[in-house]
Design a protein around this motif. Sequence first.
Motif, mmCIF file in Angstrom:
data_model
loop_
_atom_site.group_PDB
_atom_site.id
_atom_site.type_symbol
_atom_site.label_atom_id
_atom_site.label_comp_id
_atom_site.label_asym_id
_atom_site.label_seq_id
_atom_site.Cartn_x
_atom_site.Cartn_y
_atom_site.Cartn_z
ATOM 1 N N ILE A 30 -17.788 18.411 0.871
ATOM 2 C CA ILE A 30 -17.095 17.447 0.014
ATOM 3 C C ILE A 30 -15.598 17.743 0.003
ATOM 4 N N GLY A 31 -15.237 19.025 -0.096
ATOM 5 C CA GLY A 31 -13.825 19.402 -0.086
ATOM 6 C C GLY A 31 -13.140 18.974 1.196
ATOM 7 N N THR A 32 -13.831 19.178 2.313
ATOM 8 C CA THR A 32 -13.259 18.756 3.612
ATOM 9 C C THR A 32 -13.068 17.247 3.648
ATOM 10 N N ALA A 33 -14.074 16.510 3.184
ATOM 11 C CA ALA A 33 -13.986 15.047 3.195
ATOM 12 C C ALA A 33 -12.819 14.561 2.341
ATOM 13 N N ILE A 34 -12.660 15.166 1.165
ATOM 14 C CA ILE A 34 -11.568 14.750 0.270
ATOM 15 C C ILE A 34 -10.212 15.006 0.917
ATOM 16 N N VAL A 35 -10.038 16.186 1.495
ATOM 17 C CA VAL A 35 -8.753 16.532 2.107
ATOM 18 C C VAL A 35 -8.465 15.637 3.311
ATOM 19 N N VAL A 36 -9.482 15.380 4.130
ATOM 20 C CA VAL A 36 -9.285 14.516 5.302
ATOM 21 C C VAL A 36 -8.871 13.107 4.867
ATOM 22 N N VAL A 37 -9.537 12.571 3.853
ATOM 23 C CA VAL A 37 -9.182 11.237 3.363
ATOM 24 C C VAL A 37 -7.755 11.221 2.824
ATOM 25 N N LEU A 38 -7.388 12.259 2.077
ATOM 26 C CA LEU A 38 -6.027 12.339 1.531
ATOM 27 C C LEU A 38 -4.986 12.418 2.641
ATOM 28 N N ILE A 39 -5.295 13.178 3.694
ATOM 29 C CA ILE A 39 -4.356 13.296 4.814
ATOM 30 C C ILE A 39 -4.192 11.953 5.517
ATOM 31 N N ILE A 40 -5.320 11.258 5.746
ATOM 32 C CA ILE A 40 -5.250 9.941 6.391
ATOM 33 C C ILE A 40 -4.434 8.976 5.543
ATOM 34 N N MET A 41 -4.653 9.005 4.235
ATOM 35 C CA MET A 41 -3.896 8.136 3.341
ATOM 36 C C MET A 41 -2.421 8.504 3.361
ATOM 37 N N LEU A 42 -2.142 9.804 3.418
ATOM 38 C CA LEU A 42 -0.747 10.249 3.443
ATOM 39 C C LEU A 42 -0.059 9.816 4.726
ATOM 40 N N VAL A 43 -0.743 10.023 5.860
ATOM 41 C CA VAL A 43 -0.131 9.693 7.150
ATOM 42 C C VAL A 43 0.016 8.191 7.316
ATOM 43 N N ASN A 44 -1.083 7.448 7.067
ATOM 44 C CA ASN A 44 -1.058 6.000 7.276
ATOM 45 C C ASN A 44 -0.311 5.255 6.173
ATOM 46 N N GLY A 45 -0.533 5.694 4.942
ATOM 47 C CA GLY A 45 0.013 4.926 3.834
ATOM 48 C C GLY A 45 1.408 5.317 3.410
ATOM 49 N N VAL A 46 1.763 6.595 3.567
ATOM 50 C CA VAL A 46 3.055 7.071 3.074
ATOM 51 C C VAL A 46 4.000 7.385 4.229
ATOM 52 N N LEU A 47 3.597 8.330 5.083
ATOM 53 C CA LEU A 47 4.499 8.756 6.157
ATOM 54 C C LEU A 47 4.729 7.628 7.161
ATOM 55 N N TYR A 48 3.653 6.982 7.588
ATOM 56 C CA TYR A 48 3.780 5.913 8.588
ATOM 57 C C TYR A 48 4.604 4.756 8.039
ATOM 58 N N ARG A 49 4.222 4.275 6.862
ATOM 59 C CA ARG A 49 4.964 3.153 6.291
ATOM 60 C C ARG A 49 6.385 3.552 5.930
ATOM 61 N N GLY A 50 6.545 4.781 5.481
ATOM 62 C CA GLY A 50 7.889 5.255 5.179
ATOM 63 C C GLY A 50 8.756 5.312 6.426
ATOM 64 N N PHE A 51 8.147 5.748 7.543
ATOM 65 C CA PHE A 51 8.883 5.792 8.812
ATOM 66 C C PHE A 51 9.290 4.395 9.247
ATOM 67 N N ILE A 52 8.353 3.447 9.177
ATOM 68 C CA ILE A 52 8.659 2.077 9.581
ATOM 69 C C ILE A 52 9.722 1.481 8.667
ATOM 70 N N ALA A 53 9.578 1.720 7.359
ATOM 71 C CA ALA A 53 10.566 1.188 6.416
ATOM 72 C C ALA A 53 11.937 1.811 6.659
ATOM 73 N N GLY A 54 11.948 3.129 6.918
ATOM 74 C CA GLY A 54 13.211 3.798 7.195
ATOM 75 C C GLY A 54 13.856 3.290 8.474
ATOM 76 N N ALA A 55 13.020 3.100 9.518
ATOM 77 C CA ALA A 55 13.545 2.572 10.780
ATOM 78 C C ALA A 55 14.093 1.167 10.581
ATOM 79 N N SER A 56 13.376 0.368 9.787
ATOM 80 C CA SER A 56 13.836 -1.000 9.535
ATOM 81 C C SER A 56 15.161 -0.989 8.774
#
Length: 594
Positions: free
Chosen positions: A192-218
Amino acid sequence: MTTAVDEVTGEAQAPPGTKRRRESLAEWAWSLVRLDFVGVAFGAVFFCLSLTPSLMPRDWILAGLIGGINAAIGYGIGVLAGKLFGRLFLIHQRWWPPNPKVLYGLKAATVVLAIGASVLMLIPAAAWQREISAVMGIEGISTLVYLRTLVVALVTGGVLVGVARVIKDAIKFLARVMIRRWDVNDEVAMFIGTAIVVVLIIMLVNGVLYRGFIAGASAMLQPQNETTRPGVEQPMLAERSGSPVSFAPWDTLGFQGRNFVATGPHADELATLNGRPAKEPIRIYAGLQTADTIEGRLAVLLSELQRTKAFERKVLVIIPTTGTGWVDPVAARSIESMYNGDTALVAMQYSYLPSWISFLADQQKSVTAGRAMIEAIHQRWSQWPQASRPELMLYGESLGSMAGQGAFGYLPDVVDMGFSSVLWVGPPNASRLWKALTARRDPGSPEYQPRYDAGRTVRFAQAAGPAEIAGVAASPAWKGTRVLFLQHPSDPVVWWSPGLLFERPDWLKEPPGFDRSALMRWYPIITFWQVSADMAGNVTSSQASPTGHGHNYGDSQLDGWAAVAAPEGWTREDTERIRHSLNRLLAAGGPEFQ
């Protein structure tokens, strides 16, 4: 006082604020840099293999970054392999573990050999980089400078391993919480701990870092789209979009659009070049700000085609652009020079982000925009009398090539829509039509230069030089619709794909093309990152690679046009006359070629 016991480790826990807590913190910090020695050995092997030749020469910074990434991956694989081997085999051996002195000696030897092998590998690696550079006609890197690669790799790999350990500790922390509070089974808690961390990382990369990068580039690149290159001025000729009589206002065309319509040859220059009266070339463009929607921009393009009388010209060329809206000036000027200005070139911007960001952010946007433009212009073109309408041609480079291919389900569509000539340059590996044609190539033809249906409609050229391209076009005789792909064996944009991670492609099983190193080999995971690094040095600008290699096709696009769209009576001497003019202008520089 009752002393708490850690239910995972079984160790006694001191109350908060005690010396034990401070020691635990110090031990945790030390654990981030403490290394597993099987992992060290694997990491060194991955680093050494990452230094082997790939498609393009790499400087020491890029080589270090890729070496560090590969080393960190190798380290993780080594740690996992060591643990599995220990649990499945060593645990049953009486002689394991050896006495502390032997174990210490093995660890010390591992570190010494790993460092020694990595340093020694940099010497032939620097020589390989110089060999690749020599093939491409550029100066290679010295061995002394290339040794800096190891420093960059150590920092990169160390950071990645440290991040991985923080993630691992976060999983253990969550598992402890679940065990203490809800008495969850150890294995279930870890899952369960692994699943939670993996989901959080995916959300961080896709939702925060990725969108932040695109927004910053824009945010960074949108202001540039509103500027104009020095030396570029609004055209006054009615044949250009952005002119005072145009339906596409000058200030809406974007940085690349303004450069496209304001430059290029004029009638007097073409008359001097070709020795006969010339027409003023038509250049039509719609920028992102020309209208709010794709449909609105297409309406402007169609109005511009009508206003400029583009359908009365000899040639009409549709040009899906790259990510920023860029149109290659060599390709544009080449076709205009060949037809002495009796041409109309039409392009539309769909993004102001560079192609590599557009590819990551929304490659479907380029395909959608390209398909919509081709279909709208084709529909208007087909309404004109067949005897008087212009020859319909299509051009695209890099992501523009991919966008153009998106308009066709399969090759016969190109013929059925009435295109006489198509030139696609440096197509990304994900291009649907290119990929299908390459996969279904005639037996015996190599992937780097496939042959499809004996070259009846579509052909592929390495772009090794004018003679090679002319030979591809001449034999066998090429009649009807002509579709030509220009692709360098060293172009990472053409050959990069996620499949490189675990599958050896055909182009690495075959003899190399004219500018790919024969020493390049495929290694799982490693080659993927090597070619990724090669692409990173190319996609920011076609000029990042030497002319005639990588993703820089230079004046070979003139030869491509001569192969698929030569005017009646065209000779090789005519091509060389245009080439001489292009090279003179390229040497002089100027806004058009910057």
